[in-house]
Enzyme design. Structure first.
Site, PDB file in Angstrom:
ATOM      1  N   HIS A   1       1.858   5.966  -1.160  1.00 47.92           N
ATOM      2  CA  HIS A   1       2.176   5.051  -0.060  1.00 47.92           C
ATOM      3  C   HIS A   1       3.662   5.240   0.249  1.00 47.92           C
ATOM      4  O   HIS A   1       4.451   5.576  -0.649  1.00 47.92           O
ATOM      5  CB  HIS A   1       1.900   3.629  -0.556  1.00 47.92           C
ATOM      6  CG  HIS A   1       1.989   2.559   0.480  1.00 47.92           C
ATOM      7  ND1 HIS A   1       3.189   2.077   0.937  1.00 47.92           N
ATOM      8  CD2 HIS A   1       1.030   1.864   1.138  1.00 47.92           C
ATOM      9  CE1 HIS A   1       2.964   1.125   1.828  1.00 47.92           C
ATOM     10  NE2 HIS A   1       1.661   0.976   1.983  1.00 47.92           N
TER      11      HIS A   1
ATOM     12  N   ASP B   1       2.499   2.668  -9.576  1.00 45.47           N
ATOM     13  CA  ASP B   1       2.262   1.780  -8.441  1.00 45.47           C
ATOM     14  C   ASP B   1       0.816   1.282  -8.559  1.00 45.47           C
ATOM     15  O   ASP B   1      -0.139   2.024  -8.302  1.00 45.47           O
ATOM     16  CB  ASP B   1       2.485   2.583  -7.151  1.00 45.47           C
ATOM     17  CG  ASP B   1       2.075   1.805  -5.909  1.00 45.47           C
ATOM     18  OD1 ASP B   1       1.502   0.703  -6.047  1.00 45.47           O
ATOM     19  OD2 ASP B   1       2.308   2.317  -4.800  1.00 45.47           O
TER      20      ASP B   1
ATOM     21  N   GLN C   1      -3.127  -0.910  -5.633  1.00 49.52           N
ATOM     22  CA  GLN C   1      -4.571  -0.843  -5.356  1.00 49.52           C
ATOM     23  C   GLN C   1      -5.421  -0.948  -6.607  1.00 49.52           C
ATOM     24  O   GLN C   1      -6.637  -1.046  -6.513  1.00 49.52           O
ATOM     25  CB  GLN C   1      -4.916   0.462  -4.618  1.00 49.52           C
ATOM     26  CG  GLN C   1      -4.323   0.584  -3.236  1.00 49.52           C
ATOM     27  CD  GLN C   1      -4.843  -0.477  -2.257  1.00 49.52           C
ATOM     28  OE1 GLN C   1      -5.919  -1.064  -2.438  1.00 49.52           O
ATOM     29  NE2 GLN C   1      -4.073  -0.749  -1.213  1.00 49.52           N
TER      30      GLN C   1
ATOM     31  N   LYS D   1      -3.007  -8.479  -2.805  1.00 52.04           N
ATOM     32  CA  LYS D   1      -4.143  -7.565  -2.901  1.00 52.04           C
ATOM     33  C   LYS D   1      -5.108  -8.015  -3.998  1.00 52.04           C
ATOM     34  O   LYS D   1      -6.045  -7.320  -4.343  1.00 52.04           O
ATOM     35  CB  LYS D   1      -3.648  -6.151  -3.183  1.00 52.04           C
ATOM     36  CG  LYS D   1      -2.636  -5.684  -2.127  1.00 52.04           C
ATOM     37  CD  LYS D   1      -2.738  -4.246  -1.812  1.00 52.04           C
ATOM     38  CE  LYS D   1      -1.533  -3.768  -1.032  1.00 52.04           C
ATOM     39  NZ  LYS D   1      -1.817  -3.510   0.368  1.00 52.04           N
TER      40      LYS D   1
END
Ligand code: PLP
Length: 559
Positions: A124, A201, A204, A227
């Site tokens: 990202h 990261d 997600q 999220k």
């Protein structure tokens, strides 16, 4: 909720009940943000109604109560990811801020020119741009790990790229475009083998997997609450205590200090050293209320259901003629990125939107990945465990209709714009068309019908100078002046059909007008009469603005 049941779970999301009843909305944009768990909404409201006070500094009951609720969540997050100490849990605005913090506080002090930061091709932008900024600041070098055919970081290539020059490996656990779990255990081991630090990261992954930072032995792990059914504006930086201790503060001000005087200031201990100013108290407290969804006893059946959705959606999508996934094989979480024949991704997304299905289209903040696939974007469908098999059926049905051309090519019975009406721009006629189309579905159909009336500009004749900045799709505009009448004529084109339709509408206001008339025209009034702006996503809305600005700019050059 003690155990996961799909129907019970869905009921805990008030927006789904409401939107589904009002408009039948199907929400498949969960990778962008998830919907909010009822307990999160309730706790946030209760906090403001019953416990609101600033944390840490008050010397009264309410502040003590607020501080307690706030700090309990830190302990809960520590437990959630199995960090050694609550001092290792730093509140940030989200993943992006957490990565920026590491770049500035760890990167600036520990790295120097020539040191390598290794990322993957599928990051990202939040895990690319902070490192590029650091590269500009101190001359570190960014190396990129390629992916295998299935879209996971290629371990064989990683062994070659992660060398002794690598000082930091910063990679995603699951890409927001690909949906595959990366082999982070092996990658972390490779990085440790060369003495590099590691940042994962987890934006997600946090809602889909059990995270144990001690077992992973990563140095930093970052994620965002929004999220995981929690509030926006709050996220977590996990960092190993020994590293955080040595890092300088990120921002300066209240909360992060121990003692301030004009002769010198000393900083607070962890975690407060990194939390300058009044924090997002209600965000933290709200986050605390969704953590029950991630206890292993709940998460395990929830992810099992998610896996069933994933398989069902994958199989359904493979039946769509012309649909191509960006990478091979079923994703590990229900997140699908694809293209369909020569349909522009924006056209697929607006079509689905007109049928009440929310998906994402575009580059998904992963432009380097799109470059790899030689695409300017894709469609992304991302599911959460409150989605249903029936919703997937509807998606597949609508995609089939789109591909068969049944939908956009169908001429609506009451409204038939003629070529003549567009060549002879008539705003009243356009206003009538859109006033008769009284739903977004019908208005969308009209836009797509109008798109057919726009003559295409020959590919050889489109130049980069004609490109309109600010449109997410490639769009071009050319102008010519009639020396006798002083009227301007425009030719416009776009990769996206929906933008071509919007161009016809815009040109109905500007075609064959003088520069003075163009500058004087009130386009926002025109668009509000069409009842369109509320249906255009910011990217398409900005696209409309970009086209109008370009027309006005060109007109101004003829004044
Ligand atoms: N990293 C990944 C993989 C993401 O999917 C996202 C958001 O979509 C981010 C980082 C940025 O997260 P945020 O916008 O919450 O800071």
């Amino acid at each position: 909720m003690n155990t996961f049941s799909e129907t019970e779970f869905r009921r805990k999301f008030p927006i789904l009940q409401k939107l589904n009843k009002d408009s039948g909305l199907i929400y498949f944009d969960n990778a962008a943000t998830t919907q909010k768990y009822k307990a999160v909404i309730k706790t946030s409201q209760n906090f403001y109604q019953e416990s609101n006070a600033n944390v840490h500094r008050g010397s009264h009951f309410l502040s003590a109560k607020a501080t307690e609720s706030f700090e309990i969540v830190r302990l809960q997050v520590q437990k959630l990811i199995n960090a050694k100490s609550a001092k290792e849990i730093i509140w940030t605005k989200g993943t992006t801020e957490a990565i920026n913090l590491v770049a500035q506080c760890f990167g600036l002090t520990n790295l120097s020119a020539g040191d390598e930061i290794v990322v993957s091709q599928a990051e990202h932008h939040a895990n690319i741009v902070p490192w590029q900024n650091l590269a500009n600041q101190i001359g570190v070098v960014i190396k990129v790990l390629p992916l295998d055919k299935c879209g996971r970081i290629d371990l064989v290539q990683a062994q070659r790229i992660i060398s002794s020059k690598c000082k930091l490996l910063a990679i995603n656990h699951i890409s927001n475009v690909i949906g595959k779990i990366n082999p982070i255990e092996q990658l972390i081991a490779l990085a440790k083998g060369v003495g590099a630090k590691t940042l994962i990261d987890g934006a997600q992954s946090i809602a889909h997997t059990i995270i144990d930072v001690q077992a992973l032995d990563c140095d930093f792990y970052v994620f965002s609450a929004h999220k995981m059914y929690g509030p926006t504006g709050i996220g977590v930086l996990f960092g190993k205590q020994e590293l955080l201790e040595k890092m300088p503060p990120y921002q300066f001000g209240g909360e992060m200090i121990k003692k301030v005087s004009f002769t010198g200031t000393t900083y607070n201990t962890l975690p407060h050293k990194f939390e300058a100013g009044t924090p997002n108290i209600v965000g933290v407290v709200g986050l605390g209320s969704c953590l029950e969804l991630f206890s292993p006893s709940f998460l395990t059946p929830m992810t099992e259901y998610e896996q069933r959705l994933c398989q069902y959606a994958y199989q359904g999508l493979t039946t769509i003629p012309g649909l191509e996934f960006l990478v091979e094989q079923q994703p590990d979480i229900p997140l699908f990125s694809f293209t369909i024949n020569d349909l522009h991704h924006h056209d697929v997304a607006t079509f689905l939107d007109s049928k009440g299905i929310a998906v994402r289209s575009g580059h998904h903040c992963a432009m380097p990945l799109m470059d790899l696939f030689k695409l300017d974007g894709s469609v992304r469908v991302s599911l959460a465990p409150y989605n249903t098999f029936a919703e997937i059926d509807e998606l597949i049905k609508q995609l089939k209709l789109l591909v068969q051309g049944d939908e956009t090519d169908q001429t609506s019975t009451s409204i038939k714009p003629s070529l003549e009406s567009i060549n002879t721009p008539d705003q009243t006629q356009i206003i009538n068309l859109f006033n008769k189309a009284n739903s977004w579905d019908l208005k969308h159909r009209q836009i797509m019908l109008l798109a057919k009336q726009l003559p295409r500009i020959d590919k050889q004749q489109r130049t980069d100078d004609d490109l309109i900045n600010g449109c997410e799709s490639n769009s071009w505009l050319q102008v010519s002046l009639d020396l006798t009448t002083k009227q301007l004529s425009f030719m416009a084109d776009s990769d996206a059909k929906v933008i071509r339709g919007l161009m016809v509408i815009i040109l109905s206001a500007y075609q064959h007008k003088t520069a003075e008339q163009i500058i004087a025209f009130d386009i926002s009034n025109f668009f509000s009469q069409l009842g369109l702006m509320q249906h255009l996503s910011p990217s398409r809305g900005n696209g409309v603005r970009a086209i109008v600005e370009r027309i006005e700019q060109l007109a101004a050059s003829y004044l």
